[in-house]
Structures are given as structure tokens and as C-alpha cells.
Write a protein that holds these residues in place. Sequence first.
Motif, PDB file in Angstrom:
ATOM      1  N   ASN A  31       0.640   6.802 -12.107  1.00 24.16           N
ATOM      2  CA  ASN A  31       0.410   8.214 -12.422  1.00 24.16           C
ATOM      3  C   ASN A  31      -0.593   8.846 -11.463  1.00 24.16           C
ATOM      4  OD1 ASN A  31       2.284   8.515 -14.432  1.00 24.16           O
ATOM      5  ND2 ASN A  31       0.858   8.087 -16.093  1.00 24.16           N
ATOM      6  N   GLU A  35       0.041  12.169  -9.359  1.00 22.02           N
ATOM      7  CA  GLU A  35      -0.878  13.306  -9.417  1.00 22.02           C
ATOM      8  C   GLU A  35      -1.357  13.696  -8.019  1.00 22.02           C
ATOM      9  OE1 GLU A  35      -3.833  11.957 -12.157  1.00 22.02           O
ATOM     10  OE2 GLU A  35      -2.577  12.402 -13.898  1.00 22.02           O
ATOM     11  N   ALA A  36      -1.538  12.730  -7.140  1.00 22.88           N
ATOM     12  CA  ALA A  36      -1.942  13.010  -5.764  1.00 22.88           C
ATOM     13  C   ALA A  36      -0.862  13.806  -5.017  1.00 22.88           C
ATOM     14  CB  ALA A  36      -2.240  11.713  -5.020  1.00 22.88           C
ATOM     15  N   GLU A  37       0.380  13.652  -5.466  1.00 24.02           N
ATOM     16  CA  GLU A  37       1.491  14.401  -4.880  1.00 24.02           C
ATOM     17  C   GLU A  37       1.780  15.679  -5.675  1.00 24.02           C
ATOM     18  OE1 GLU A  37       4.928  11.969  -4.147  1.00 24.02           O
ATOM     19  OE2 GLU A  37       3.671  10.266  -3.577  1.00 24.02           O
ATOM     20  N   VAL A  38       0.884  16.054  -6.573  1.00 19.31           N
ATOM     21  CA  VAL A  38       0.907  17.276  -7.373  1.00 19.31           C
ATOM     22  C   VAL A  38       2.036  17.289  -8.411  1.00 19.31           C
ATOM     23  CG1 VAL A  38       0.635  19.791  -7.267  1.00 19.31           C
ATOM     24  CG2 VAL A  38       0.004  18.431  -5.303  1.00 19.31           C
ATOM     25  N   PHE A  39       2.341  16.136  -8.976  1.00 17.38           N
ATOM     26  CA  PHE A  39       3.279  16.058 -10.087  1.00 17.38           C
ATOM     27  C   PHE A  39       2.496  16.033 -11.390  1.00 17.38           C
ATOM     28  CE2 PHE A  39       5.913  14.328  -6.693  1.00 17.38           C
ATOM     29  CZ  PHE A  39       7.124  14.958  -6.924  1.00 17.38           C
ATOM     30  N   VAL A  40       3.115  16.510 -12.446  1.00 15.16           N
ATOM     31  CA  VAL A  40       2.520  16.463 -13.772  1.00 15.16           C
ATOM     32  C   VAL A  40       2.848  15.088 -14.361  1.00 15.16           C
ATOM     33  CG1 VAL A  40       2.578  17.455 -16.084  1.00 15.16           C
ATOM     34  CG2 VAL A  40       2.779  18.939 -14.080  1.00 15.16           C
ATOM     35  N   THR A  41       1.858  14.473 -14.995  1.00 10.83           N
ATOM     36  CA  THR A  41       2.068  13.154 -15.597  1.00 10.83           C
ATOM     37  C   THR A  41       1.727  13.206 -17.084  1.00 10.83           C
ATOM     38  OG1 THR A  41      -0.176  12.426 -15.089  1.00 10.83           O
ATOM     39  CG2 THR A  41       1.521  11.961 -13.438  1.00 10.83           C
TER      40      THR A  41
END
Length: 65
Positions: A31, A35-41
Motif C-alpha cells: 500500500n 500511495e507513492a504513485e498517488v493511488f488510494v488505498t
Amino acid sequence: MKNKHFLTAQDVMEMLGISLFYAYKLIRRLNAELEAEVFVTIKGRVSTKYFIERIYGMSTDKEVG
């Protein structure tokens, strides 16, 4: 596990034969990458697609060729 969009720590534990503690640790790591790739987790869950790609090195998308 078919058709599940997210895996829980229990799912990861059973799939990999690891402890529940390590399954949570692995989910946190995956996760953090997302998050570092700007995805919501979602805390305590990991995307099934991303899990398969990162753990097994396989894409879940079918290639057309």
C-alpha cells in the motif's frame, strides 16, 4: 479468491503460507508503494491485481497480439 478486488491479511496469509503479522506487514509495504504513485488505498487490504503483479510478477491483463 476469484473475483475479489481486494485481499485481506487473512487471504494473503493463506496464499503465501506466512504468519498473519507478516501478511499485515506486506500489505502495508504494498500500500505504501501504491500511495507513492498517488493511488488510494484501504488500510488492511491490498488490491488483488497489484498483489499478483508484485508477488508473482504476472500481469492480470490479457495481452492482445
